[in-house]
Design an enzyme around this catalytic site. Structure first.
Site, PDB file in Angstrom:
ATOM      1  N   ARG A  60      -5.728 -18.137 -19.377  1.00 18.81           N
ATOM      2  CA  ARG A  60      -4.602 -18.727 -20.110  1.00 18.81           C
ATOM      3  C   ARG A  60      -4.792 -20.237 -20.243  1.00 18.81           C
ATOM      4  O   ARG A  60      -4.938 -20.873 -19.342  1.00 18.81           O
ATOM      5  CB  ARG A  60      -3.332 -18.283 -19.208  1.00 18.81           C
ATOM      6  CG  ARG A  60      -3.143 -17.044 -19.150  1.00 18.81           C
ATOM      7  CD  ARG A  60      -1.856 -16.752 -18.330  1.00 18.81           C
ATOM      8  NE  ARG A  60      -2.011 -17.169 -17.006  1.00 18.81           N
ATOM      9  CZ  ARG A  60      -0.906 -16.682 -16.041  1.00 18.81           C
ATOM     10  NH1 ARG A  60       0.203 -16.175 -16.288  1.00 18.81           N
ATOM     11  NH2 ARG A  60      -0.997 -17.088 -14.787  1.00 18.81           N
ATOM     12  N   ASP A  62      -2.989 -23.814 -21.547  1.00 19.38           N
ATOM     13  CA  ASP A  62      -1.477 -24.256 -21.514  1.00 19.38           C
ATOM     14  C   ASP A  62      -1.239 -24.733 -23.058  1.00 19.38           C
ATOM     15  O   ASP A  62      -2.214 -25.025 -23.783  1.00 19.38           O
ATOM     16  CB  ASP A  62      -1.301 -25.310 -20.485  1.00 19.38           C
ATOM     17  CG  ASP A  62      -1.326 -24.431 -19.028  1.00 19.38           C
ATOM     18  OD1 ASP A  62      -1.006 -23.299 -18.859  1.00 19.38           O
ATOM     19  OD2 ASP A  62      -1.579 -25.510 -18.100  1.00 19.38           O
ATOM     20  N   TYR A 120     -14.706 -26.237 -18.104  1.00 24.28           N
ATOM     21  CA  TYR A 120     -13.877 -27.090 -18.914  1.00 24.28           C
ATOM     22  C   TYR A 120     -14.053 -28.455 -18.870  1.00 24.28           C
ATOM     23  O   TYR A 120     -14.752 -29.178 -18.154  1.00 24.28           O
ATOM     24  CB  TYR A 120     -12.322 -27.138 -18.048  1.00 24.28           C
ATOM     25  CG  TYR A 120     -11.670 -25.835 -18.479  1.00 24.28           C
ATOM     26  CD1 TYR A 120     -10.255 -25.809 -19.216  1.00 24.28           C
ATOM     27  CD2 TYR A 120     -11.633 -24.746 -17.549  1.00 24.28           C
ATOM     28  CE1 TYR A 120      -9.610 -24.764 -19.523  1.00 24.28           C
ATOM     29  CE2 TYR A 120     -10.657 -23.675 -17.563  1.00 24.28           C
ATOM     30  CZ  TYR A 120      -9.896 -23.679 -18.725  1.00 24.28           C
ATOM     31  OH  TYR A 120      -9.166 -22.509 -18.692  1.00 24.28           O
ATOM     32  N   ARG A 206      -6.038 -30.392 -15.040  1.00 19.56           N
ATOM     33  CA  ARG A 206      -5.069 -31.294 -15.276  1.00 19.56           C
ATOM     34  C   ARG A 206      -4.707 -32.055 -13.928  1.00 19.56           C
ATOM     35  O   ARG A 206      -4.539 -33.444 -13.987  1.00 19.56           O
ATOM     36  CB  ARG A 206      -4.011 -30.935 -16.207  1.00 19.56           C
ATOM     37  CG  ARG A 206      -4.435 -30.405 -17.535  1.00 19.56           C
ATOM     38  CD  ARG A 206      -3.187 -29.453 -18.166  1.00 19.56           C
ATOM     39  NE  ARG A 206      -2.252 -30.488 -18.309  1.00 19.56           N
ATOM     40  CZ  ARG A 206      -1.165 -29.745 -18.825  1.00 19.56           C
ATOM     41  NH1 ARG A 206      -0.851 -28.591 -18.962  1.00 19.56           N
ATOM     42  NH2 ARG A 206       0.123 -30.693 -18.799  1.00 19.56           N
TER      43      ARG A 206
END
Length: 260
Positions: A60, A62, A120, A206
């Site tokens: 998932r 964001d 990422y 993050r």
């Protein structure tokens, strides 16, 4: 007496390789009050295959987060021309979602649970650039990249990353294995943080980036960074950075799932 034999449908499973600009979406997962990438993909498949199709993603992302490579799977009761599926979906989907390929995989293959690694990247810029406002986080001061990389190496000492997890999430475990974590300078104004792990917690990347920035600003020492992870307390870590500078780069799978 004659009995009608029941014909058992053979189910075929397909992996979709796609990328998307997340600027206009409330993330990958279907939301009750907002557009999502998953919903767009399911609608496109329904239009093409003329039936409701469930799509399962590798993870998932964001709201505002982008993907250079996302993988999703779906099932269909007959063999499909994968090149035709790819072409038709690209014609149906909006301009900010692109299908790169569709391949048939093992019937037991799962886009989420079989992924062995996800990578990422997070982009930071120190220069105002109107063309990168949706793809990089603007900072107004320089950072100590050497200290940030020293702190990033500390991540390899741990597996429990509760301190970087979104509170009250539905995850069963906060254990992750990190395989890569490093900052590099793209140019004099741009930094990129690359992180790879077998799995990630909600908001984890993050939160890690936000805390490493505090290290780069000199507000958190290396020992304090280590202590933050040890304490397993989200309240001790830095604030989460904005989502628009985060990209899902790659998802990896074992070769066995491609053996039909």
């Amino acid at each position: 007496m004659y009995f009608k034999s029941k014909i058992r449908m053979e189910v075929h499973r397909y992996f979709i390789y796609l990328s998307y600009d997340g600027s206009n979406y409330h993330g990958w997962q279907i939301q009750p009050n907002g557009s999502s990438v998953q919903e767009c993909l399911m609608d496109a498949l329904k239009m093409f295959l003329r039936k409701e199709i469930e799509v399962v993603g590798a993870g998932r992302t964001d709201a505002g987060v982008h993907a250079k490579q996302m993988i999703a799977h779906f099932d269909f009761e007959r063999k499909l021309d994968v090149d035709k599926v790819c072409d038709k979906l690209n014609r149906i989907l909006p301009h900010d979602i692109a299908i790169h390929k569709v391949i048939e995989v093992n019937k037991e293959a799962h886009a989420r649970f079989d992924a062995t690694a996800r990578t990422y990247q997070y982009y930071i810029t120190t220069r105002k650039d109107p063309f990168r406002r949706n793809y990089a986080y603007r900072l107004y001061q320089s950072l100590d990249i050497l200290k940030m990389n020293e702190a990033a190496q500390i991540l390899f000492e741990f597996e429990d990353f509760t301190s970087f997890s979104k509170l009250h999430s539905d995850t069963r475990t906060n254990l992750c294995t990190i395989m890569q974590a490093e900052w590099t300078e793209v140019d004099e104004h741009t930094l990129v943080f690359t992180i790879q792990a077998n799995r990630f917690l909600r908001n984890m990347v993050r939160a890690i980036v936000g805390t490493l920035i505090e290290v780069g600003r000199g507000k958190i020492s290396l020992e304090e960074f280590r202590k933050i992870i040890e304490e397993q307390d989200r309240g001790l870590a830095g604030a989460s950075v904005p989502g628009q500078a985060l990209f899902l780069i790659a998802v990896e799978y074992p070769e066995s799932i491609f053996n039909l």
